[in-house]
Design a protein around this motif. Structure first.
Motif, PDB file in Angstrom:
ATOM      1  N   GLU A  65      24.335  -4.346  60.209  1.00  0.00           N
ATOM      2  CA  GLU A  65      23.151  -3.287  60.072  1.00  0.00           C
ATOM      3  C   GLU A  65      23.420  -2.629  58.673  1.00  0.00           C
ATOM      4  OE1 GLU A  65      22.357   0.968  61.970  1.00  0.00           O
ATOM      5  OE2 GLU A  65      24.001   0.063  62.461  1.00  0.00           O
ATOM      6  N   LYS A  66      24.440  -2.445  58.194  1.00  0.00           N
ATOM      7  CA  LYS A  66      24.440  -1.800  56.905  1.00  0.00           C
ATOM      8  C   LYS A  66      26.031  -1.958  56.081  1.00  0.00           C
ATOM      9  CE  LYS A  66      26.035   2.320  59.203  1.00  0.00           C
ATOM     10  NZ  LYS A  66      26.011   3.894  59.492  1.00  0.00           N
ATOM     11  N   LEU A  67      25.708  -1.516  54.917  1.00  0.00           N
ATOM     12  CA  LEU A  67      27.041  -1.496  53.927  1.00  0.00           C
ATOM     13  C   LEU A  67      27.017  -0.232  53.273  1.00  0.00           C
ATOM     14  CD1 LEU A  67      27.097  -5.236  52.518  1.00  0.00           C
ATOM     15  CD2 LEU A  67      28.711  -4.217  54.364  1.00  0.00           C
ATOM     16  N   HIS A  68      28.159   0.185  52.761  1.00  0.00           N
ATOM     17  CA  HIS A  68      28.415   1.474  51.942  1.00  0.00           C
ATOM     18  C   HIS A  68      28.532   1.267  50.569  1.00  0.00           C
ATOM     19  CE1 HIS A  68      28.844   5.869  52.123  1.00  0.00           C
ATOM     20  NE2 HIS A  68      29.666   5.759  51.178  1.00  0.00           N
ATOM     21  N   PHE A  69      27.824   1.675  49.676  1.00  0.00           N
ATOM     22  CA  PHE A  69      28.037   1.991  48.271  1.00  0.00           C
ATOM     23  C   PHE A  69      27.902   2.947  47.775  1.00  0.00           C
ATOM     24  CE2 PHE A  69      26.757  -2.536  49.505  1.00  0.00           C
ATOM     25  CZ  PHE A  69      27.638  -3.353  48.659  1.00  0.00           C
ATOM     26  N   GLY A  70      29.050   3.665  47.072  1.00  0.00           N
ATOM     27  CA  GLY A  70      28.944   4.963  46.350  1.00  0.00           C
ATOM     28  C   GLY A  70      28.863   5.897  47.292  1.00  0.00           C
ATOM     29  N   ASP A  71      27.799   6.589  47.244  1.00  0.00           N
ATOM     30  CA  ASP A  71      27.555   7.575  48.388  1.00  0.00           C
ATOM     31  C   ASP A  71      26.189   7.498  49.247  1.00  0.00           C
ATOM     32  OD1 ASP A  71      29.157   9.424  47.098  1.00  0.00           O
ATOM     33  OD2 ASP A  71      27.771  10.231  45.515  1.00  0.00           O
ATOM     34  N   TRP A  72      26.077   5.862  49.219  1.00  0.00           N
ATOM     35  CA  TRP A  72      25.059   5.545  50.143  1.00  0.00           C
ATOM     36  C   TRP A  72      25.256   4.545  51.276  1.00  0.00           C
ATOM     37  CZ3 TRP A  72      20.458   8.234  49.085  1.00  0.00           C
ATOM     38  CH2 TRP A  72      20.288   8.868  47.746  1.00  0.00           C
ATOM     39  N   ASP A  73      24.629   4.569  52.513  1.00  0.00           N
ATOM     40  CA  ASP A  73      24.560   3.614  53.389  1.00  0.00           C
ATOM     41  C   ASP A  73      23.282   2.897  52.874  1.00  0.00           C
ATOM     42  OD1 ASP A  73      26.919   4.299  54.738  1.00  0.00           O
ATOM     43  OD2 ASP A  73      25.787   5.472  55.944  1.00  0.00           O
ATOM     44  N   ILE A  74      23.636   1.739  52.739  1.00  0.00           N
ATOM     45  CA  ILE A  74      22.106   0.860  52.424  1.00  0.00           C
ATOM     46  C   ILE A  74      22.115  -0.122  53.644  1.00  0.00           C
ATOM     47  CG2 ILE A  74      21.146  -0.718  50.953  1.00  0.00           C
ATOM     48  CD1 ILE A  74      23.078   0.430  48.809  1.00  0.00           C
ATOM     49  N   ARG A  75      20.918  -0.225  54.368  1.00  0.00           N
ATOM     50  CA  ARG A  75      20.624  -0.747  55.459  1.00  0.00           C
ATOM     51  C   ARG A  75      19.745  -2.277  55.350  1.00  0.00           C
ATOM     52  NH1 ARG A  75      21.510   2.412  59.862  1.00  0.00           N
ATOM     53  NH2 ARG A  75      21.808   4.519  59.573  1.00  0.00           N
ATOM     54  N   CYS A  76      20.036  -3.077  56.178  1.00  0.00           N
ATOM     55  CA  CYS A  76      19.295  -4.160  56.476  1.00  0.00           C
ATOM     56  C   CYS A  76      18.024  -4.201  57.052  1.00  0.00           C
ATOM     57  CB  CYS A  76      20.090  -5.204  57.316  1.00  0.00           C
ATOM     58  SG  CYS A  76      19.306  -6.984  57.212  1.00  0.00           S
ATOM     59  N   VAL A  77      16.936  -4.942  57.138  1.00  0.00           N
ATOM     60  CA  VAL A  77      15.635  -4.710  57.914  1.00  0.00           C
ATOM     61  C   VAL A  77      15.893  -4.774  59.109  1.00  0.00           C
ATOM     62  CG1 VAL A  77      15.312  -7.255  57.646  1.00  0.00           C
ATOM     63  CG2 VAL A  77      13.484  -5.765  57.733  1.00  0.00           C
ATOM     64  N   ALA A  78      17.168  -5.470  59.452  1.00  0.00           N
ATOM     65  CA  ALA A  78      17.356  -5.655  60.859  1.00  0.00           C
ATOM     66  C   ALA A  78      18.236  -4.455  61.402  1.00  0.00           C
ATOM     67  CB  ALA A  78      18.080  -7.004  61.485  1.00  0.00           C
ATOM     68  N   ARG A  79      17.584  -3.366  61.991  1.00  0.00           N
ATOM     69  CA  ARG A  79      18.532  -2.139  62.154  1.00  0.00           C
ATOM     70  C   ARG A  79      19.728  -2.558  63.321  1.00  0.00           C
ATOM     71  NH1 ARG A  79      17.133  -0.100  57.784  1.00  0.00           N
ATOM     72  NH2 ARG A  79      14.928   1.109  57.707  1.00  0.00           N
ATOM     73  N   ALA A  80      19.884  -3.291  64.064  1.00  0.00           N
ATOM     74  CA  ALA A  80      20.933  -3.869  64.940  1.00  0.00           C
ATOM     75  C   ALA A  80      21.800  -4.825  64.009  1.00  0.00           C
ATOM     76  CB  ALA A  80      20.648  -4.247  66.177  1.00  0.00           C
ATOM     77  N   GLY A  81      21.567  -5.258  62.762  1.00  0.00           N
ATOM     78  CA  GLY A  81      22.253  -6.183  62.308  1.00  0.00           C
ATOM     79  C   GLY A  81      21.819  -7.357  62.769  1.00  0.00           C
ATOM     80  N   HIS A  82      22.109  -8.531  61.779  1.00  0.00           N
ATOM     81  CA  HIS A  82      21.872  -9.837  62.208  1.00  0.00           C
ATOM     82  C   HIS A  82      22.893 -10.667  62.755  1.00  0.00           C
ATOM     83  CE1 HIS A  82      18.436  -9.866  59.020  1.00  0.00           C
ATOM     84  NE2 HIS A  82      17.809 -10.198  60.391  1.00  0.00           N
ATOM     85  N   GLY A  83      24.489 -10.113  62.389  1.00  0.00           N
ATOM     86  CA  GLY A  83      25.672 -10.771  62.878  1.00  0.00           C
ATOM     87  C   GLY A  83      25.651 -11.937  61.822  1.00  0.00           C
ATOM     88  N   PRO A  84      26.546 -12.876  62.176  1.00  0.00           N
ATOM     89  CA  PRO A  84      26.804 -14.107  61.256  1.00  0.00           C
ATOM     90  C   PRO A  84      25.757 -14.661  60.643  1.00  0.00           C
ATOM     91  CG  PRO A  84      27.887 -14.555  63.290  1.00  0.00           C
ATOM     92  CD  PRO A  84      27.399 -13.418  63.673  1.00  0.00           C
ATOM     93  N   LEU A  85      25.694 -14.932  59.364  1.00  0.00           N
ATOM     94  CA  LEU A  85      24.734 -15.699  59.125  1.00  0.00           C
ATOM     95  C   LEU A  85      25.231 -16.547  57.655  1.00  0.00           C
ATOM     96  CD1 LEU A  85      21.854 -13.112  58.240  1.00  0.00           C
ATOM     97  CD2 LEU A  85      21.858 -14.892  60.231  1.00  0.00           C
ATOM     98  N   THR A  86      24.567 -17.975  57.567  1.00  0.00           N
ATOM     99  CA  THR A  86      24.773 -18.770  56.485  1.00  0.00           C
ATOM    100  C   THR A  86      24.006 -18.279  55.494  1.00  0.00           C
ATOM    101  OG1 THR A  86      22.919 -20.379  57.462  1.00  0.00           O
ATOM    102  CG2 THR A  86      25.379 -20.636  58.041  1.00  0.00           C
ATOM    103  N   ILE A  87      24.043 -18.819  54.159  1.00  0.00           N
ATOM    104  CA  ILE A  87      23.451 -18.492  53.098  1.00  0.00           C
ATOM    105  C   ILE A  87      22.000 -18.748  53.510  1.00  0.00           C
ATOM    106  CG2 ILE A  87      22.815 -18.808  50.618  1.00  0.00           C
ATOM    107  CD1 ILE A  87      25.302 -17.402  51.005  1.00  0.00           C
TER     108      ILE A  87
END
Length: 350
Positions: free
Chosen positions: A178-200
């Motif tokens: 769903e998201k990763l944290h960088f600096g002071d920010w939570d940066i989200r994916c377009v999929a709000r529930a996350g995609h799970g494991p993905l290949t390139i």
């Protein structure tokens, strides 16, 4: 048709916009002159310099493709609509621009007519400065003179640079939660529930922001910025049109972790459309960056060819093997991913 590409001539012999302005000296020719002077015997000597006709330009624009582009941009504006829509079609194996259009158009035979965008009352109320600003806004070619945040098309560049540099092999699997944290920010994916494991491949198919952020975390900001420049972002392409912008990208020295993360999926930096199409062509053609151009031939008034414009290979951005991988990934995006509505039966597409 293609008004932003063509431009128009002014009464004083100059031109505004498009190839008319860029190639004005070639198109104009040279006026003839006759002059006289007195020689040592006080006899009048006359000299005539004949006029030289202007040259003719043969453009790379394909009229049929240009009409199709304009048709579908108009349909978009009549439907969902936006402040402005624009498109470029390029031959990736030569840098030739086959179509270029923006929905801010004007009549080349009546270029000062503002009635498409303003009422008569609004035009009457304009002073000369306001009117001039309105003209130049109408004549402006967004495709080369303005920059924008490109968004998801950047993701193919992010993957290509990381593979080329050896930061990833292309066989990895990343977790999207769903998201990763960088600096002071939570940066989200377009999929709000996350995609799970993905290949390139799946990361591109699903246009996953988290996969791209994980990739640049492995690559590092120095290499990411290096490849932004290799792909031509932040620099003028040298296209034969006036008013080209440079865009705005980060340097490694001023790029914080959140900016690196968002740049990985095309946000928080600006490029021009002609930069994007030129760089993207190199991703899929084997890695050759061609200078974009609109003129393919210059002829004289009798139709004889004066010069031809050959494709100009400027540099190698990525290897053939990396380009092959990117093409495979992008085909999957159209076959099964977020680009599947663009699929046309009978064609291999990415």
């Amino acid at each position: 048709l293609a008004c932003n590409v063509v431009g128009f001539a002014l009464k004083d012999g100059n031109a505004s916009g498009g190839v008319e302005q860029y190639y004005n000296d070639i198109l104009n020719g040279v006026s003839g002159r006759e002059y006289g002077y007195l020689n040592g015997d006080s006899n009048v000597e006359r000299t005539v310099k004949p006029a030289q006709n202007g040259r003719t330009l043969e453009l790379t624009i394909d009229v049929n493709i240009q009409k199709i582009v304009q048709k579908y941009l108009d349909e978009w504006q009549a439907g969902i609509g936006s402040n402005l829509a624009a498109a470029i079609v390029m031959d990736p194996n030569s840098g030739e621009i086959l179509a270029m259009d923006t929905t801010t158009r004007y009549n080349l035979n009546d270029p000062y007519n503002l009635s498409t965008y303003y009422t008569d009352e609004e035009i009457q109320a304009m002073d000369e400065k306001t009117k001039s600003e309105a003209w130049y806004k109408m004549w402006r070619n967004f495709c080369v003179s303005d920059s924008y945040e490109p968004g998801s098309p950047q993701k193919a560049f992010t993957v290509a640079g990381a593979i080329e540099e050896g930061a990833i092999s292309g066989n990895e699997v990343f977790e999207c939660g769903e998201k990763l944290h960088f600096g002071d920010w939570d940066i989200r994916c377009v999929a709000r529930a996350g995609h799970g494991p993905l290949t390139i491949t799946q990361g591109l198919m699903k246009s996953c922001n988290v996969v791209m952020m994980r990739i640049v975390s492995l690559e590092g900001k120095e290499k990411f910025v290096q490849y932004q420049k290799i792909f031509g972002f932040g620099e003028k392409t040298g296209i034969d049109l006036p008013g080209e912008a440079s865009g705005l990208i980060y340097q490694a020295s001023n790029m914080d972790p959140a900016s690196l993360a968002t740049n990985a999926f095309g946000q928080n930096y600006n490029c021009t459309m002609v930069q994007m199409v030129s760089g993207f062509a190199s991703l899929i053609n084997g890695g050759t960056y061609y200078q974009p151009h609109l003129v393919t031939k210059i002829t004289d008034s009798t139709g004889n060819t004066i010069s031809t414009v050959e494709p100009k290979a400027v540099k190698q951005t990525i290897s053939q093997s990396t380009s092959d991988k990117i093409r495979d990934y992008l085909q999957s995006v159209v076959k099964e991913g977020t680009g599947n509505t663009a699929k046309v039966d009978g064609y291999s597409m990415g």
